[in-house]
Design a protein around this motif. Structure first.
Motif, PDB file in Angstrom:
ATOM      1  N   ILE A 267       0.849  -1.205   0.000  1.00  0.00           N
ATOM      2  CA  ILE A 267       0.000   0.000   0.000  1.00  0.00           C
ATOM      3  C   ILE A 267       0.881   1.250   0.000  1.00  0.00           C
ATOM      4  O   ILE A 267       0.601   2.232  -0.688  1.00  0.00           O
ATOM      5  CB  ILE A 267      -0.973  -0.024   1.203  1.00  0.00           C
ATOM      6  CG1 ILE A 267      -2.006  -1.134   0.987  1.00  0.00           C
ATOM      7  CG2 ILE A 267      -1.671   1.331   1.382  1.00  0.00           C
ATOM      8  CD1 ILE A 267      -2.900  -1.422   2.169  1.00  0.00           C
ATOM      9  N   ASN A 268       1.959   1.189   0.723  1.00  0.00           N
ATOM     10  CA  ASN A 268       2.887   2.328   0.765  1.00  0.00           C
ATOM     11  C   ASN A 268       3.475   2.619  -0.619  1.00  0.00           C
ATOM     12  O   ASN A 268       3.625   3.778  -1.008  1.00  0.00           O
ATOM     13  CB  ASN A 268       4.001   2.017   1.756  1.00  0.00           C
ATOM     14  CG  ASN A 268       4.309   3.234   2.583  1.00  0.00           C
ATOM     15  OD1 ASN A 268       3.555   4.216   2.573  1.00  0.00           O
ATOM     16  ND2 ASN A 268       5.443   3.210   3.272  1.00  0.00           N
ATOM     17  N   GLN A 269       3.782   1.548  -1.356  1.00  0.00           N
ATOM     18  CA  GLN A 269       4.306   1.727  -2.724  1.00  0.00           C
ATOM     19  C   GLN A 269       3.265   2.386  -3.614  1.00  0.00           C
ATOM     20  O   GLN A 269       3.576   3.253  -4.429  1.00  0.00           O
ATOM     21  CB  GLN A 269       4.698   0.367  -3.326  1.00  0.00           C
ATOM     22  CG  GLN A 269       5.910  -0.262  -2.667  1.00  0.00           C
ATOM     23  CD  GLN A 269       6.156  -1.692  -3.159  1.00  0.00           C
ATOM     24  OE1 GLN A 269       5.348  -2.260  -3.901  1.00  0.00           O
ATOM     25  NE2 GLN A 269       7.258  -2.290  -2.737  1.00  0.00           N
ATOM     26  N   LYS A 270       2.017   1.986  -3.442  1.00  0.00           N
ATOM     27  CA  LYS A 270       0.924   2.561  -4.244  1.00  0.00           C
ATOM     28  C   LYS A 270       0.737   4.026  -3.878  1.00  0.00           C
ATOM     29  O   LYS A 270       0.518   4.874  -4.749  1.00  0.00           O
ATOM     30  CB  LYS A 270      -0.365   1.761  -4.010  1.00  0.00           C
ATOM     31  CG  LYS A 270      -0.289   0.364  -4.603  1.00  0.00           C
ATOM     32  CD  LYS A 270      -1.384  -0.576  -4.129  1.00  0.00           C
ATOM     33  CE  LYS A 270      -1.061  -1.996  -4.592  1.00  0.00           C
ATOM     34  NZ  LYS A 270      -1.938  -3.026  -4.081  1.00  0.00           N
ATOM     35  N   LYS A 271       0.843   4.316  -2.582  1.00  0.00           N
ATOM     36  CA  LYS A 271       0.693   5.701  -2.110  1.00  0.00           C
ATOM     37  C   LYS A 271       1.764   6.589  -2.736  1.00  0.00           C
ATOM     38  O   LYS A 271       1.486   7.667  -3.257  1.00  0.00           O
ATOM     39  CB  LYS A 271       0.807   5.707  -0.583  1.00  0.00           C
ATOM     40  CG  LYS A 271       0.612   7.058   0.041  1.00  0.00           C
ATOM     41  CD  LYS A 271       0.627   6.955   1.552  1.00  0.00           C
ATOM     42  CE  LYS A 271       0.551   8.347   2.144  1.00  0.00           C
ATOM     43  NZ  LYS A 271       1.327   8.468   3.358  1.00  0.00           N
ATOM     44  N   LYS A 272       3.001   6.087  -2.721  1.00  0.00           N
ATOM     45  CA  LYS A 272       4.127   6.852  -3.281  1.00  0.00           C
ATOM     46  C   LYS A 272       3.912   7.132  -4.760  1.00  0.00           C
ATOM     47  O   LYS A 272       4.142   8.238  -5.245  1.00  0.00           O
ATOM     48  CB  LYS A 272       5.429   6.054  -3.136  1.00  0.00           C
ATOM     49  CG  LYS A 272       6.183   6.369  -1.876  1.00  0.00           C
ATOM     50  CD  LYS A 272       7.598   5.823  -2.038  1.00  0.00           C
ATOM     51  CE  LYS A 272       8.333   5.817  -0.717  1.00  0.00           C
ATOM     52  NZ  LYS A 272       9.318   4.764  -0.663  1.00  0.00           N
ATOM     53  N   ALA A 273       3.463   6.086  -5.479  1.00  0.00           N
ATOM     54  CA  ALA A 273       3.237   6.251  -6.927  1.00  0.00           C
ATOM     55  C   ALA A 273       2.156   7.293  -7.167  1.00  0.00           C
ATOM     56  O   ALA A 273       2.275   8.122  -8.078  1.00  0.00           O
ATOM     57  CB  ALA A 273       2.844   4.909  -7.542  1.00  0.00           C
ATOM     58  N   CYS A 274       1.108   7.272  -6.353  1.00  0.00           N
ATOM     59  CA  CYS A 274       0.035   8.272  -6.486  1.00  0.00           C
ATOM     60  C   CYS A 274       0.591   9.667  -6.216  1.00  0.00           C
ATOM     61  O   CYS A 274       0.306  10.601  -6.970  1.00  0.00           O
ATOM     62  CB  CYS A 274      -1.101   7.964  -5.507  1.00  0.00           C
ATOM     63  SG  CYS A 274      -2.149   6.619  -6.058  1.00  0.00           S
ATOM     64  N   GLU A 275       1.365   9.794  -5.158  1.00  0.00           N
ATOM     65  CA  GLU A 275       1.921  11.117  -4.817  1.00  0.00           C
ATOM     66  C   GLU A 275       2.761  11.669  -5.963  1.00  0.00           C
ATOM     67  O   GLU A 275       2.683  12.846  -6.287  1.00  0.00           O
ATOM     68  CB  GLU A 275       2.742  11.027  -3.531  1.00  0.00           C
ATOM     69  CG  GLU A 275       1.855  10.969  -2.295  1.00  0.00           C
ATOM     70  CD  GLU A 275       2.599  10.610  -1.016  1.00  0.00           C
ATOM     71  OE1 GLU A 275       1.940  10.545   0.026  1.00  0.00           O
ATOM     72  OE2 GLU A 275       3.832  10.368  -1.074  1.00  0.00           O
ATOM     73  N   ASN A 276       3.553  10.803  -6.580  1.00  0.00           N
ATOM     74  CA  ASN A 276       4.416  11.241  -7.689  1.00  0.00           C
ATOM     75  C   ASN A 276       3.614  11.730  -8.892  1.00  0.00           C
ATOM     76  O   ASN A 276       4.119  12.511  -9.689  1.00  0.00           O
ATOM     77  CB  ASN A 276       5.324  10.095  -8.149  1.00  0.00           C
ATOM     78  CG  ASN A 276       6.461   9.907  -7.177  1.00  0.00           C
ATOM     79  OD1 ASN A 276       6.804  10.827  -6.444  1.00  0.00           O
ATOM     80  ND2 ASN A 276       7.035   8.713  -7.159  1.00  0.00           N
ATOM     81  N   LEU A 277       2.398  11.227  -9.019  1.00  0.00           N
ATOM     82  CA  LEU A 277       1.589  11.601 -10.202  1.00  0.00           C
ATOM     83  C   LEU A 277       0.468  12.572  -9.841  1.00  0.00           C
ATOM     84  O   LEU A 277      -0.426  12.816 -10.665  1.00  0.00           O
ATOM     85  CB  LEU A 277       0.982  10.347 -10.830  1.00  0.00           C
ATOM     86  CG  LEU A 277       1.938   9.361 -11.489  1.00  0.00           C
ATOM     87  CD1 LEU A 277       1.187   8.219 -12.122  1.00  0.00           C
ATOM     88  CD2 LEU A 277       2.759  10.050 -12.566  1.00  0.00           C
ATOM     89  N   ASN A 278       0.502  13.089  -8.620  1.00  0.00           N
ATOM     90  CA  ASN A 278      -0.571  13.969  -8.136  1.00  0.00           C
ATOM     91  C   ASN A 278      -1.945  13.323  -8.204  1.00  0.00           C
ATOM     92  O   ASN A 278      -2.935  13.979  -8.525  1.00  0.00           O
ATOM     93  CB  ASN A 278      -0.593  15.297  -8.916  1.00  0.00           C
ATOM     94  CG  ASN A 278       0.707  16.051  -8.752  1.00  0.00           C
ATOM     95  OD1 ASN A 278       1.286  16.045  -7.663  1.00  0.00           O
ATOM     96  ND2 ASN A 278       1.184  16.661  -9.824  1.00  0.00           N
TER      97      ASN A 278
END
Ligand code: NDP
Length: 275
Positions: A43-54
């Motif tokens: 989930i943390n990896q998914k969160k990071k990916a979302c943050e990077n793409l706004n």
């Protein structure tokens, strides 16, 4: 031998995606039930990916003993909200019915591609949201210009998450597909026939050099964490010189899975907006 570099490909694809979605308001809701340690890492990896793409990210963390009725209501509310993608993080506790919950998610928001409508579409070779790991495997092979039509693809593993969907995707690409599992007899005789071998078992180093033919393409989906170290399902060091292409673990299919999730959020947006 060429290493299929999922990390690099992910960065390239996400850069292109970022540009496409820069003016959109996309969001992902991840439902987690209980405290599974590996789930929290994913989930943390998914969160990071979302943050990077706004892409707006919400983590809905629920008690291990939540009732199915309560959960269905939460999913219903998410379906009726303006969230773009909904994902039920697996595994879930045994008292909950995975299929019931996955099918409750609006198929246009089902960014994991596990809702029965999306599964049917995949089986019938119609457009729909596809399971991220399966799609990631195909995207990776295509990115390296690997021809799929007419190839003999052997898939070891038949889970709903990886083995089955990827077998359908390969069929849709006109490959000849053989699916193996724990009851398969003489596994090594079948794997030796593979032009492309997909290992998705969760068994460390199940696939050894003796089990593959010279020049085979090897895709290792396995993530086996043992004493803090990650291992694939393929005995990479001893297998790699015999292959024409091979994915590493980590840095192969893992990043492609995250990448596809982000691409699926955009596809979900397009579906919801009739594109
Ligand atoms: P499952 O446990 O759901 O399925 C494993 C499959 O492997 C089953 O079909 C099982 O057969 C088969 N299998 C197990 N042992 C053997 C064996 N000795 N010989 C032949 N077949 C065998 O796992 P998943 O499909 O969910 O995941 C597989 C692996 O991929 C795991 O390591 C998981 O962590 C990883 N994974 C990685 C992702 C990524 O992003 N890279 C994403 C998702 C998963 P049977 O059906 O007979 O039991």
């Amino acid at each position: 031998m060429i290493i299929l570099d999922g990390k690099k490909l992910k960065e390239e694809r996400l850069k292109a995606l970022k540009n496409k979605i820069k003016d959109l308001k996309l969001s992902l809701a991840v439902i987690q039930i209980g405290n599974d340690e590996a789930s929290s890492v994913y989930i943390n990896q998914k969160k990071k990916a979302c943050e990077n793409l706004n892409v707006e990210f919400s983590h809905i963390k629920l008690e291990e003993n939540i009732t199915e009725t309560k959960l269905l209501n939460i999913i219903k509310d998410l379906n009726n909200s303006d969230v773009t993608g909904i994902l039920l993080q697996l595994p879930i506790p045994n008292h909950l019915n995975k299929m019931t919950l996955q099918n409750a998610i609006d198929y246009k928001k089902d960014v994991d591609g596990l809702n029965v409508i999306n599964v049917n579409r995949l089986i019938n070779n119609e457009k729909g949201l596809l399971p991220c790991t399966a799609k990631g495997i195909i995207n990776m092979l295509k990115a390296y210009n690997i021809e799929l039509a007419g190839k003999h693809v052997v898939i070891v593993g038949r889970s709903n998450l990886v083995g089955r969907p990827v077998s359908n995707l390969f069929l849709n690409e006109n490959a000849t597909v053989t699916i193996c599992h724990s009851k398969t007899k003489n596994l090594n005789e079948i794997t030796k026939l593979a032009d492309i071998l997909i290992a998705a078992t969760g068994k460390k180093h199940l696939i050894t050099a003796e089990m593959i033919k010279q020049g085979a393409i090897i895709v290792d989906v396995g993530i086996n964490k043992i004493d803090g170290t990650l291992y694939g399902d393929v005995d990479y060091e001893n297998v790699k010189e015999k292959t024409s292409y091979i994915t590493p673990v980590p840095g192969g299919i893992g990043p492609m899975t995250i990448c596809c999730l982000m691409e699926n959020i955009y596809e979900a947006y397009l579906l919801q907006n009739n594109n």
